[in-house]
Design a protein around this motif. Structure first.
Motif, PDB file in Angstrom:
ATOM      1  N   VAL A  33       1.730 -24.155  55.269  1.00 23.40           N
ATOM      2  CA  VAL A  33       3.088 -24.706  55.297  1.00 23.40           C
ATOM      3  C   VAL A  33       3.181 -25.949  56.193  1.00 23.40           C
ATOM      4  N   THR A  53      14.099 -21.371  53.753  1.00 24.25           N
ATOM      5  CA  THR A  53      13.733 -21.139  52.361  1.00 24.25           C
ATOM      6  C   THR A  53      14.068 -19.684  52.045  1.00 24.25           C
ATOM      7  N   GLU A  57       9.648 -16.712  50.007  1.00 23.95           N
ATOM      8  CA  GLU A  57       8.771 -17.807  50.465  1.00 23.95           C
ATOM      9  C   GLU A  57       8.417 -17.633  51.940  1.00 23.95           C
TER      10      GLU A  57
ATOM     11  N   SER B  40       0.485 -31.069  47.918  1.00 23.46           N
ATOM     12  CA  SER B  40       1.237 -30.180  47.026  1.00 23.46           C
ATOM     13  C   SER B  40       0.759 -28.727  47.164  1.00 23.46           C
ATOM     14  N   LEU B  43       3.540 -25.452  51.437  1.00 23.80           N
ATOM     15  CA  LEU B  43       4.976 -25.262  51.307  1.00 23.80           C
ATOM     16  C   LEU B  43       5.652 -26.290  52.220  1.00 23.80           C
ATOM     17  N   TRP B  44       6.618 -27.021  51.682  1.00 24.20           N
ATOM     18  CA  TRP B  44       7.227 -28.115  52.459  1.00 24.20           C
ATOM     19  C   TRP B  44       8.490 -27.639  53.184  1.00 24.20           C
ATOM     20  N   LEU B  45       8.318 -27.287  54.414  1.00 20.02           N
ATOM     21  CA  LEU B  45       9.478 -26.861  55.221  1.00 20.02           C
ATOM     22  C   LEU B  45       9.632 -27.789  56.425  1.00 20.02           C
ATOM     23  N   ASP B  52      14.499 -24.323  46.802  1.00 19.12           N
ATOM     24  CA  ASP B  52      14.747 -23.017  46.189  1.00 19.12           C
ATOM     25  C   ASP B  52      14.453 -23.077  44.684  1.00 19.12           C
ATOM     26  N   SER B  53      13.509 -22.236  44.236  1.00 18.30           N
ATOM     27  CA  SER B  53      13.075 -22.327  42.834  1.00 18.30           C
ATOM     28  C   SER B  53      14.180 -21.906  41.861  1.00 18.30           C
TER      29      SER B  53
END
Ligand SMILES: Cc1ncc(COP(=O)(O)O)c(C=O)c1O
Lengths: 79, 298
Positions: A33, A53, A57, B40, B43-45, B52-53
């Motif tokens: 992450v 998120t 996740e 990619s 996870l981009w936090l 949110d998917s």
């Protein structure tokens, strides 16, 4: 959940202070992450920031942090 | 050194200089040439986006439904403006569309801040506040958050003192603020609104995180013509890449922001997309709930 100090902010992000676990936690999350590891400002020094998120996740992230903490605690106990 | 062929080499030619504030070495922007794209695989936090998917399923459908002519035509943002105003229960004249809330912030500076004007902002805060202070040559005064056991805390008395004594042209206050996540108590916001109204200062309340934090001062605009509210669709609405937001204020105040509007303030894709997406507010609120739940889980 893991006993770390967190800040209950009102944006779509949260702050957590990993304390002495920080270097190992950062290393273990590197392949998982992207997050903001720290802040230069005194009011947030020592805190890391994750954007919010979904629980799904967050699960693998929290699991990995928990593993790091457990491993380190076990290491300390066995020393 | 040998001059390139065709180059004009004349010691009498004066150097090309921008406005004085832009000449400052202190005004430095992130490297725009060697920036590294995010992997990619991760996870981009890191940038407070909404990935949110479930919400992405909705935005994908809306994107697929757009008329391809949005790519080859100039925007007409009137219908969106009216629809958005209705959704926010304000008059369309009280609103100007901007490139994200960043665009609303920049327009506010451009319309109101002259070189040497005092601007008060919190520290730390959204990175562009100090940058715009530099770009527009403002005399910036920062109010630092104090470290406390329960997190950063703003010295509201100091902020009020600065308003009353320095009579700033502009006071910038994200609510919630970033990166602190802190909010201003209703009572303090009211005191600040009154104080800035008395000194003739613009109070820019940046509600980028609405409705993660559902309180808003939009309803108070009718009492405070000095109040401008910045909003964005980058956060809760999951549209950070679309670069659309707005500034809301009294008709008289927003007119000034319209005066400095570019030819087309936002692009046609953003306009067409948002017009449709506004029908999906329920999906956005559900996404906000999912993200707030995730936050509690952590
Ligand atoms: C407080 C605050 N204001 C404004 C912005 C800019 O938002 P936008 O992407 O809509 O320009 C951000 C982005 O992180 C923010 O945190």
């Amino acid at each position: 959940m893991l006993g770390f100090r967190t800040l209950n902010g009102h944006g779509n992000f949260l702050h957590v202070s990993f304390g002495s676990y920080a270097p190992t936690v950062f290393a273990s999350l590197e392949s998982l992450v992207l997050f903001r590891q720290d802040f230069g400002d005194a009011c947030l020094a020592g805190y890391s920031r994750f954007s919010s998120t979904t629980t799904e996740e967050f699960v693998p992230i929290v699991d990995r942090i928990r593993k790091v903490v457990n491993d380190q605690t076990n290491k300390k106990v066995s020393l | 050194m040998k001059a390139a062929e065709g180059a004009i080499v004349d010691a009498r030619i004066p150097p090309i200089l921008p406005r004085i504030p832009i000449q400052s070495d202190k005004l430095v922007r992130p490297d725009w040439v060697s920036s590294k794209p995010r992997s990619s695989r991760l996870l981009w936090l890191d940038k407070n986006e909404n990935l949110d998917s479930e919400l992405q399923k909705v935005t994908q459908r809306v994107l697929a439904s757009l008329d391809p002519t949005v790519l080859c035509t100039y925007p007409d943002s009137g219908p969106l403006c009216r629809k958005l105003a209705k959704a926010m229960t304000v008059d369309p004249e009280m609103l100007v569309l901007t490139a994200g809330s960043d665009g609303a912030i920049r327009s506010t500076f451009e319309a109101f801040v002259a070189e040497g004007d005092t601007v008060v902002h919190t520290v730390p805060t959204f990175a562009m506040y100090p940058v715009y202070c530099q770009i527009f040559g403002a005399n910036a005064i920062g109010v630092e958050y104090q470290r406390t056991e329960s997190g950063p805390q703003l010295d509201i008395e100091r902020l009020l003192w600065l308003v009353e004594n320095k009579k700033p042209k502009l006071v910038c206050l994200p609510n919630p603020d970033s990166p602190t996540g802190t909010t201003i108590a209703d009572r303090d916001m009211e005191r600040l609104l009154v104080a800035t109204a008395v000194t003739g200062s613009i109070l820019l309340v940046d509600e980028a995180y609405y409705p993660f934090y559902p309180k808003s001062v939009v309803g108070l605009i009718k009492y405070y013509p000095n109040l401008i509210v910045a909003r964005t669709f980058a956060k809760a609405w999951g549209l950070a890449g679309l670069r659309i937001g707005c500034a809301v204020g009294s008709k008289e105040t927003i007119l000034f922001l319209h005066k400095i509007r570019p030819m087309y303030e936002v692009n046609t894709v953003a306009v067409a997309f948002l017009e449709k997406m506004l029908d999906h507010e329920v999906d956005v609120l559900e996404s906000v709930n999912r993200l707030n739940e995730g936050k509690r889980y952590f």
